[in-house]
Design a protein around this motif. Structure first.
Motif, PDB file in Angstrom:
ATOM      1  N   PRO A 192      49.179  23.778  38.683  1.00  0.00           N
ATOM      2  CA  PRO A 192      49.938  23.884  37.422  1.00  0.00           C
ATOM      3  C   PRO A 192      49.679  25.186  36.673  1.00  0.00           C
ATOM      4  CG  PRO A 192      48.958  21.705  37.629  1.00  0.00           C
ATOM      5  CD  PRO A 192      48.381  22.543  38.728  1.00  0.00           C
ATOM      6  N   ILE A 193      48.430  25.666  36.671  1.00  0.00           N
ATOM      7  CA  ILE A 193      48.134  26.925  35.982  1.00  0.00           C
ATOM      8  C   ILE A 193      48.858  28.079  36.659  1.00  0.00           C
ATOM      9  CG2 ILE A 193      46.303  28.570  35.422  1.00  0.00           C
ATOM     10  CD1 ILE A 193      44.416  26.205  35.113  1.00  0.00           C
ATOM     11  N   SER A 194      48.889  28.069  37.996  1.00  0.00           N
ATOM     12  CA  SER A 194      49.587  29.126  38.727  1.00  0.00           C
ATOM     13  C   SER A 194      51.078  29.108  38.425  1.00  0.00           C
ATOM     14  CB  SER A 194      49.355  28.963  40.231  1.00  0.00           C
ATOM     15  OG  SER A 194      47.991  29.065  40.557  1.00  0.00           O
ATOM     16  N   VAL A 195      51.665  27.927  38.406  1.00  0.00           N
ATOM     17  CA  VAL A 195      53.100  27.809  38.095  1.00  0.00           C
ATOM     18  C   VAL A 195      53.376  28.289  36.672  1.00  0.00           C
ATOM     19  CG1 VAL A 195      55.002  26.186  37.784  1.00  0.00           C
ATOM     20  CG2 VAL A 195      53.463  25.946  39.745  1.00  0.00           C
ATOM     21  N   LEU A 196      52.494  27.954  35.733  1.00  0.00           N
ATOM     22  CA  LEU A 196      52.666  28.402  34.349  1.00  0.00           C
ATOM     23  C   LEU A 196      52.588  29.919  34.257  1.00  0.00           C
ATOM     24  CD1 LEU A 196      52.918  27.794  31.335  1.00  0.00           C
ATOM     25  CD2 LEU A 196      50.430  27.554  31.245  1.00  0.00           C
TER      26      LEU A 196
ATOM     27  N   ALA B 245      39.938  32.959  39.448  1.00  0.00           N
ATOM     28  CA  ALA B 245      38.974  33.595  38.551  1.00  0.00           C
ATOM     29  C   ALA B 245      38.783  32.770  37.279  1.00  0.00           C
ATOM     30  CB  ALA B 245      39.436  35.009  38.207  1.00  0.00           C
ATOM     31  N   LEU B 246      39.874  32.246  36.740  1.00  0.00           N
ATOM     32  CA  LEU B 246      39.772  31.410  35.538  1.00  0.00           C
ATOM     33  C   LEU B 246      38.978  30.140  35.816  1.00  0.00           C
ATOM     34  CD1 LEU B 246      43.396  31.714  34.088  1.00  0.00           C
ATOM     35  CD2 LEU B 246      41.308  32.725  33.163  1.00  0.00           C
ATOM     36  N   ILE B 247      39.233  29.521  36.960  1.00  0.00           N
ATOM     37  CA  ILE B 247      38.507  28.299  37.310  1.00  0.00           C
ATOM     38  C   ILE B 247      37.029  28.601  37.546  1.00  0.00           C
ATOM     39  CG2 ILE B 247      38.285  26.501  39.067  1.00  0.00           C
ATOM     40  CD1 ILE B 247      41.308  26.556  39.365  1.00  0.00           C
ATOM     41  N   SER B 248      36.736  29.740  38.186  1.00  0.00           N
ATOM     42  CA  SER B 248      35.339  30.131  38.392  1.00  0.00           C
ATOM     43  C   SER B 248      34.641  30.368  37.062  1.00  0.00           C
ATOM     44  CB  SER B 248      35.274  31.396  39.254  1.00  0.00           C
ATOM     45  OG  SER B 248      35.812  31.169  40.536  1.00  0.00           O
TER      46      SER B 248
ATOM     47  N   VAL C  50      57.242  39.316  46.153  1.00  0.00           N
ATOM     48  CA  VAL C  50      56.903  37.899  46.276  1.00  0.00           C
ATOM     49  C   VAL C  50      55.436  37.725  46.650  1.00  0.00           C
ATOM     50  CG1 VAL C  50      57.347  35.790  47.581  1.00  0.00           C
ATOM     51  CG2 VAL C  50      59.254  37.208  46.846  1.00  0.00           C
ATOM     52  N   VAL C  51      54.968  38.505  47.635  1.00  0.00           N
ATOM     53  CA  VAL C  51      53.571  38.400  48.071  1.00  0.00           C
ATOM     54  C   VAL C  51      52.628  38.835  46.954  1.00  0.00           C
ATOM     55  CG1 VAL C  51      51.867  39.297  49.702  1.00  0.00           C
ATOM     56  CG2 VAL C  51      54.141  38.673  50.501  1.00  0.00           C
ATOM     57  N   THR C  52      53.013  39.890  46.229  1.00  0.00           N
ATOM     58  CA  THR C  52      52.163  40.378  45.139  1.00  0.00           C
ATOM     59  C   THR C  52      51.974  39.311  44.069  1.00  0.00           C
ATOM     60  OG1 THR C  52      52.816  42.674  45.493  1.00  0.00           O
ATOM     61  CG2 THR C  52      51.955  42.115  43.322  1.00  0.00           C
ATOM     62  N   VAL C  53      53.077  38.675  43.668  1.00  0.00           N
ATOM     63  CA  VAL C  53      52.975  37.627  42.646  1.00  0.00           C
ATOM     64  C   VAL C  53      52.133  36.467  43.161  1.00  0.00           C
ATOM     65  CG1 VAL C  53      54.287  35.906  41.359  1.00  0.00           C
ATOM     66  CG2 VAL C  53      55.126  38.248  41.510  1.00  0.00           C
ATOM     67  N   ALA C  54      52.366  36.059  44.407  1.00  0.00           N
ATOM     68  CA  ALA C  54      51.637  34.918  44.960  1.00  0.00           C
ATOM     69  C   ALA C  54      50.137  35.187  45.018  1.00  0.00           C
ATOM     70  CB  ALA C  54      52.174  34.577  46.351  1.00  0.00           C
ATOM     71  N   VAL C  55      49.764  36.360  45.548  1.00  0.00           N
ATOM     72  CA  VAL C  55      48.345  36.677  45.723  1.00  0.00           C
ATOM     73  C   VAL C  55      47.670  36.899  44.375  1.00  0.00           C
ATOM     74  CG1 VAL C  55      46.712  38.333  46.698  1.00  0.00           C
ATOM     75  CG2 VAL C  55      48.694  37.611  48.028  1.00  0.00           C
ATOM     76  N   GLN C  56      48.311  37.660  43.501  1.00  0.00           N
ATOM     77  CA  GLN C  56      47.677  37.981  42.227  1.00  0.00           C
ATOM     78  C   GLN C  56      47.542  36.753  41.335  1.00  0.00           C
ATOM     79  OE1 GLN C  56      49.799  41.260  40.492  1.00  0.00           O
ATOM     80  NE2 GLN C  56      49.053  42.733  41.989  1.00  0.00           N
ATOM     81  N   VAL C  57      48.563  35.915  41.313  1.00  0.00           N
ATOM     82  CA  VAL C  57      48.471  34.704  40.492  1.00  0.00           C
ATOM     83  C   VAL C  57      47.392  33.778  41.045  1.00  0.00           C
ATOM     84  CG1 VAL C  57      49.695  32.609  39.841  1.00  0.00           C
ATOM     85  CG2 VAL C  57      50.817  34.816  39.609  1.00  0.00           C
TER      86      VAL C  57
END
Length: 217
Positions: free
Chosen positions: A160-164, A139-142, A126-133
């Protein structure tokens, strides 16, 4: 009406594919190249944001000196990864079936300790998915900000991008091992190639003496 003939079951089959019989499960094995791309991504992906997260903690405490601490901390982490790799290289030769840490803990320490290992794995996933996403979305926004063509308003789309991204990850895993391998192996290898290019370019620029320097003032 049979359970496997309802509309919900048909929708599930359409989205996730038909359920596999026991005879077909043996064919779901991944090739070495695909398995490396899928299973190694969890470990190597930290290199995409690990240094940034370390600096977020070290800079407020040590200021500019945090940059001198970055490599020693990275070295300590690499040492731990090396020890884990050496340990796992022995474990996988003995425990050849599925189950991972849970099976190893259960057979050596009993079911109670095995449950602790299972809970630790669930929390880690759970933590891995949360942190990596979150790191990937940032990074995409930057990157959108760096283009300078009016994409700075993407900040409000971070959630929304993270949820997708999480939905895509979940869908790929629910499709099965082989389908997940096809979906995730190529991005993993592209990431490895990108990191390799970063190292090579940095080494060449370092030898040429034209590495960029941040203005500390």
């Amino acid at each position: 009406m049979a359970l496997d003939s309802g509309p919900g079951y048909r929708v599930k089959n359409h989205l996730l594919g038909k359920a596999l019989t026991s005879r077909r499960l043996g064919k779901e094995k991944l090739s070495n190249r695909t398995a490396l791309g899928v299973l190694a991504s969890d470990c190597i992906s930290s290199s995409a944001y690990g240094s940034e997260q370390m600096l977020r903690v070290l800079v407020p405490a040590a200021g500019v000196a945090a940059f001198t601490l970055l490599m020693p901390v990275t070295g300590a982490i690499l040492l731990v990864l090396l020890l884990l790799t050496l340990c796992y290289s022995d474990v996988v030769m003995i425990y050849t079936r599925a189950g991972g840490s849970y099976v190893v803990a259960r057979e050596n320490f009993g079911p109670d300790i095995a449950q602790v290992a299972a809970v630790a794995l669930l929390v880690d996933y759970v933590v891995t998915v949360a942190v990596q996403v979150s790191a990937g979305t940032n990074a995409l926004i930057s990157l959108a900000h760096l283009t300078g063509i009016g994409w700075s308003g993407m900040d409000r789309f971070q959630l929304p991008i993270s949820v997708l991204a999480i939905a895509v990850l979940a869908y790929g895993n629910l499709r099965g091992v082989r389908e997940a391998g096809r979906l995730f192996a190529l991005p993993a290898y592209l990431f490895m190639a990108a990191i390799g290019m970063v190292i090579v370019v940095a080494a060449v620029r370092g030898l040429a003496g034209n590495l960029p320097h941040a203005d500390l003032h």
